[in-house]
Scaffold this active site. Structure first.
Site, PDB file in Angstrom:
ATOM      1  N   HIS A  37       0.806  -1.226   0.000  1.00 49.21           N
ATOM      2  CA  HIS A  37       0.000   0.000   0.000  1.00 49.21           C
ATOM      3  C   HIS A  37       0.834   1.269   0.000  1.00 49.21           C
ATOM      4  O   HIS A  37       0.300   2.360  -0.067  1.00 49.21           O
ATOM      5  CB  HIS A  37      -0.949  -0.011   1.202  1.00 49.21           C
ATOM      6  CG  HIS A  37      -1.760  -1.270   1.271  1.00 49.21           C
ATOM      7  ND1 HIS A  37      -1.339  -2.385   1.980  1.00 49.21           N
ATOM      8  CD2 HIS A  37      -2.924  -1.605   0.667  1.00 49.21           C
ATOM      9  CE1 HIS A  37      -2.233  -3.361   1.814  1.00 49.21           C
ATOM     10  NE2 HIS A  37      -3.197  -2.915   1.041  1.00 49.21           N
TER      11      HIS A  37
ATOM     12  N   HIS B  99      -5.515   1.013  -4.542  1.00 47.00           N
ATOM     13  CA  HIS B  99      -6.229   0.973  -5.817  1.00 47.00           C
ATOM     14  C   HIS B  99      -5.981   2.261  -6.612  1.00 47.00           C
ATOM     15  O   HIS B  99      -5.885   3.338  -6.043  1.00 47.00           O
ATOM     16  CB  HIS B  99      -7.727   0.721  -5.587  1.00 47.00           C
ATOM     17  CG  HIS B  99      -8.419   1.768  -4.736  1.00 47.00           C
ATOM     18  ND1 HIS B  99      -8.228   1.874  -3.374  1.00 47.00           N
ATOM     19  CD2 HIS B  99      -9.285   2.777  -5.065  1.00 47.00           C
ATOM     20  CE1 HIS B  99      -8.963   2.882  -2.897  1.00 47.00           C
ATOM     21  NE2 HIS B  99      -9.614   3.452  -3.894  1.00 47.00           N
TER      22      HIS B  99
ATOM     23  N   GLY C 136     -10.037  -0.544 -10.393  1.00 44.25           N
ATOM     24  CA  GLY C 136     -10.755   0.253 -11.385  1.00 44.25           C
ATOM     25  C   GLY C 136     -10.088   0.286 -12.752  1.00 44.25           C
ATOM     26  O   GLY C 136     -10.361   1.174 -13.553  1.00 44.25           O
TER      27      GLY C 136
ATOM     28  N   MET D 162     -10.229  -6.962 -12.120  1.00 40.47           N
ATOM     29  CA  MET D 162     -11.291  -7.743 -11.488  1.00 40.47           C
ATOM     30  C   MET D 162     -12.606  -7.530 -12.240  1.00 40.47           C
ATOM     31  O   MET D 162     -13.001  -8.350 -13.074  1.00 40.47           O
ATOM     32  CB  MET D 162     -11.405  -7.307 -10.023  1.00 40.47           C
ATOM     33  CG  MET D 162     -12.205  -8.219  -9.133  1.00 40.47           C
ATOM     34  SD  MET D 162     -12.330  -7.560  -7.428  1.00 40.47           S
ATOM     35  CE  MET D 162     -10.925  -8.287  -6.638  1.00 40.47           C
ATOM     36  N   SER D 163     -13.278  -6.400 -11.981  1.00 42.80           N
ATOM     37  CA  SER D 163     -14.620  -6.167 -12.544  1.00 42.80           C
ATOM     38  C   SER D 163     -14.649  -6.134 -14.066  1.00 42.80           C
ATOM     39  O   SER D 163     -15.587  -6.636 -14.681  1.00 42.80           O
ATOM     40  CB  SER D 163     -15.203  -4.869 -12.005  1.00 42.80           C
ATOM     41  OG  SER D 163     -15.282  -4.932 -10.610  1.00 42.80           O
TER      42      SER D 163
END
Length: 201
Positions: free
Chosen positions: A99, A119, A153, A173-174
């Site tokens: 992170h 992210h 994203g 991912m999405s």
């Protein structure tokens, strides 16, 4: 790297992974709500269906990774201690979520195979959390030599952007698993990555 989103029913998930595997370098099985037994069954079925073992990464579940004789493991930031995993299981290529720069330096020192950082953009899986500053990707790349994947994203249109900051790869991912056609989505992402790679040479 395709990362499962924990939202699909197991047979649907299996079908998606079988369809996308020719277009991605790695598939991270990140199904925190599933039992070790379910994950083991899923892994076995995927391998039997021809998904290459070297592409499969188990998130956090070293027990399942070892049982399936996988070569890769992904450790969350608060997961098992990377140093001990590497000492006890030197054949496992363990990557880790980071992170910040401090965690990146520690990960390299402890022998991480790669790092996953994010992210990058606002995303449903991190609602209300501020994305990283993209310039920090460049700062980390200057300080460490192991591969840096970025996540959060990222879709087809943002590949160029994260690549311009020096990311070695994108974890998605999405854009794949929430798509009505995961194979087509993965194929388009692969083409975009190849295009970016060619431009940089």
């Amino acid at each position: 790297m395709a990362v499962t989103n924990g939202c699909q029913e197991i047979n649907e998930l299996m079908k998606s992974i079988i369809q996308i595997h020719p277009y991605v370098d790695f598939i991270q099985i990140r199904e925190k709500q599933r039992s070790a037994g379910e994950l083991c069954q899923l892994g076995k079925r995927l391998i039997n269906e021809g998904v290459p073992k070297e592409k499969l990464l188990m998130n956090d579940r070293m027990d399942v990774a070892l049982l399936l004789q996988l070569q890769q493991l992904h450790l969350p930031g608060n997961g098992l201690p990377l140093e001990q995993v590497n000492e006890s299981y030197p054949h496992l290529n363990a990557g880790i979520s980071i992170h910040n720069l401090e965690e990146a330096l520690r990960a390299e020192k402890q022998g991480a195979a790669y790092m996953l950082y994010g992210h990058c953009f606002p995303t449903d899986s991190k609602k209300g959390k501020e994305p990283i500053s993209l310039s920090s990707i460049r700062d980390i790349k200057r300080s460490v030599s192991i591969p840096l994947f970025v996540i959060g994203g990222i879709d087809e249109d943002r590949i160029e952007q994260v690549a311009s900051y020096g990311a070695d790869g994108a974890a998605v991912m999405s854009a794949i698993f929430a798509s009505s056609n995961p194979a087509d989505a993965a194929k388009r992402l692969k083409e975009r990555c190849a295009h970016v790679k060619n431009q940089s040479h």
